[in-house]
Design an enzyme around this catalytic site. Sequence first.
Site, PDB file in Angstrom:
ATOM      1  N   ASP A  42       0.903  -1.355   0.029  1.00 21.52           N
ATOM      2  CA  ASP A  42      -0.183  -0.063   0.018  1.00 21.52           C
ATOM      3  C   ASP A  42       0.763   1.141   0.114  1.00 21.52           C
ATOM      4  OD1 ASP A  42      -1.831  -1.718   0.162  1.00 21.52           O
ATOM      5  OD2 ASP A  42      -2.534  -1.033   2.331  1.00 21.52           O
ATOM      6  N   ASP A  85     -15.200  -2.807  -1.390  1.00 19.12           N
ATOM      7  CA  ASP A  85     -14.591  -2.734   0.242  1.00 19.12           C
ATOM      8  C   ASP A  85     -15.991  -2.463   0.982  1.00 19.12           C
ATOM      9  OD1 ASP A  85     -12.351  -2.608  -1.206  1.00 19.12           O
ATOM     10  OD2 ASP A  85     -12.335  -0.691  -1.456  1.00 19.12           O
TER      11      ASP A  85
END
Length: 239
Positions: free
Chosen positions: A8, A129
């Site tokens: 990330d 998500d």
Amino acid sequence: MILYPAIDLKDGHAVRLLRGDMEKSTTFNEDPAAQARDFVKAGCEWLHLVDLNGAFAGSPVNAAPVEAILRECNVPAQLGGGIRDMATIEMWLSKGLERVILGTVAVENPDLVREAARAFPGHVAVGIDARQGRVATKGWAEETDVDATDLAKSFEDAGVAAIIYTDIDRDGAMGGPNIPATEALARAVSIPVIASGGVSSLDDLAALKATGAISGAISGRALYDGAIDLGAALDLLRG
């Protein structure tokens, strides 16, 4: 089942967030390409990349480290965050990215997902998500009333390569993945489903694999913290 080590990217560094909160980030490597090389050296077959700044900005922000990873690593990579138009999709695929992950636009502009999947078969995934089964967008900052399973089903005939399902409340918390919800989603669609959020032990990976329905798992913090040994995890999933 494939394990996708996660990198990330925030402000050019490899970080992990706690439950998607940009104010609660831990930097694990200031050289994301070096981190990627370490994962490849350990035997990973894929890399999972996220442009965190891009997810909030709506366009690529951490392009330089992503491009460095693509140049220096010889395994396929998938990328999400800030990919919201055809020009950006085409740009990333032209640079050697194997798969783009479309999240926010899957809710706001589903026709773009369908167009991209037709134009680039096998190279477009949908990122779903969710908090308590409801989809969140724009770097998880905005919650919607869209049901995660309904959204997945809406792309059943679109030709997308995979669905990455993230339980936001589990992400970065080292508390284990939401296996029941992920398995239920995977059984509701024919599209391969990749589990994300909370994968923090070999037992978690074994349980995901044992469902027989989940095609992959993403892990980040557990690999950085040493809670999961990447070599042992790959052996487990290949066995």
